[in-house]
Design a protein around this motif. Structure first.
Motif, PDB file in Angstrom:
ATOM      1  N   UNK A   1       0.824  -1.026  -0.013  1.00  0.00           N
ATOM      2  CA  UNK A   1       0.085  -0.106  -0.117  1.00  0.00           C
ATOM      3  C   UNK A   1       0.844   1.098   0.036  1.00  0.00           C
ATOM      4  N   UNK A   2       0.596   2.266  -0.575  1.00  0.00           N
ATOM      5  CA  UNK A   2       0.982   3.550  -0.643  1.00  0.00           C
ATOM      6  C   UNK A   2       1.206   4.349   0.670  1.00  0.00           C
ATOM      7  N   UNK A   3       1.938   4.959   0.914  1.00  0.00           N
ATOM      8  CA  UNK A   3       1.990   5.973   2.358  1.00  0.00           C
ATOM      9  C   UNK A   3       0.654   6.550   2.379  1.00  0.00           C
ATOM     10  N   UNK A   4       0.066   7.166   1.189  1.00  0.00           N
ATOM     11  CA  UNK A   4      -1.089   7.876   1.394  1.00  0.00           C
ATOM     12  C   UNK A   4      -2.276   7.021   1.844  1.00  0.00           C
ATOM     13  N   UNK A  17      -7.428  -3.099  -1.636  1.00  0.00           N
ATOM     14  CA  UNK A  17      -6.386  -3.914  -1.990  1.00  0.00           C
ATOM     15  C   UNK A  17      -6.973  -5.599  -2.204  1.00  0.00           C
ATOM     16  N   UNK A  18      -7.544  -6.018  -1.061  1.00  0.00           N
ATOM     17  CA  UNK A  18      -8.010  -7.216  -1.362  1.00  0.00           C
ATOM     18  C   UNK A  18      -9.109  -7.474  -2.684  1.00  0.00           C
ATOM     19  N   UNK A  33      -6.221 -14.696   1.835  1.00  0.00           N
ATOM     20  CA  UNK A  33      -5.369 -13.792   1.137  1.00  0.00           C
ATOM     21  C   UNK A  33      -4.256 -13.295   2.222  1.00  0.00           C
ATOM     22  N   UNK A  34      -3.156 -13.262   1.730  1.00  0.00           N
ATOM     23  CA  UNK A  34      -1.986 -12.613   2.260  1.00  0.00           C
ATOM     24  C   UNK A  34      -1.781 -11.186   2.183  1.00  0.00           C
ATOM     25  N   UNK A  41      -6.170 -12.937   5.998  1.00  0.00           N
ATOM     26  CA  UNK A  41      -7.462 -12.904   6.063  1.00  0.00           C
ATOM     27  C   UNK A  41      -7.941 -14.105   5.215  1.00  0.00           C
ATOM     28  N   UNK A  42      -9.040 -14.531   6.130  1.00  0.00           N
ATOM     29  CA  UNK A  42      -9.790 -15.661   5.772  1.00  0.00           C
ATOM     30  C   UNK A  42     -11.228 -15.516   5.748  1.00  0.00           C
TER      31      UNK A  42
END
Length: 98
Positions: A1-4, A17-18, A33-34, A41-42
């Motif tokens: 992920x970006x700093x923003x 993102x997921x 997902x990692x 996350x499951x």
């Protein structure tokens, strides 16, 4: 992920993102997902199934760790990986379940 993304609405952006990751993946076929620099996350049909999938993910991670520690490993051929998956899932499934 970006700093923003991190300094903004972190939780929302993590979800985005997921979602981006699963744009072309059926989440029923991959119920975990990692996320980089985050825990896994499951999910599942209910909380019990989501926890079960978390336990399975941990076991897979341990097997992968031990396999990698052996050295000289290589990825499975994409043709063989597809064969194993598609014979059990999808329109032309013929092995065990659909």
């Amino acid at each position: 992920m970006t700093p923003q993304e991190i300094s903004g609405q972190y939780e929302l952006n993590t979800g985005k993102v997921i979602i981006e990751t699963f744009k072309e993946i059926n989440p029923d076929y991959m119920p975990a997902v990692l996320v980089n620099s985050h825990g896994p996350f499951t999910w599942g049909k209910n909380a019990h199934e989501a926890v079960h999938n978390a336990v399975v993910l941990e076991e897979i991670a341990m097997m992968a760790y031990y396999t990698e520690s052996l050295g000289n490993t290589s990825q499975m051929q994409s043709e063989l990986l597809d064969k194993h998956f598609l014979r059990k899932h999808g329109e032309n499934a013929y092995y065990g379940q659909k």
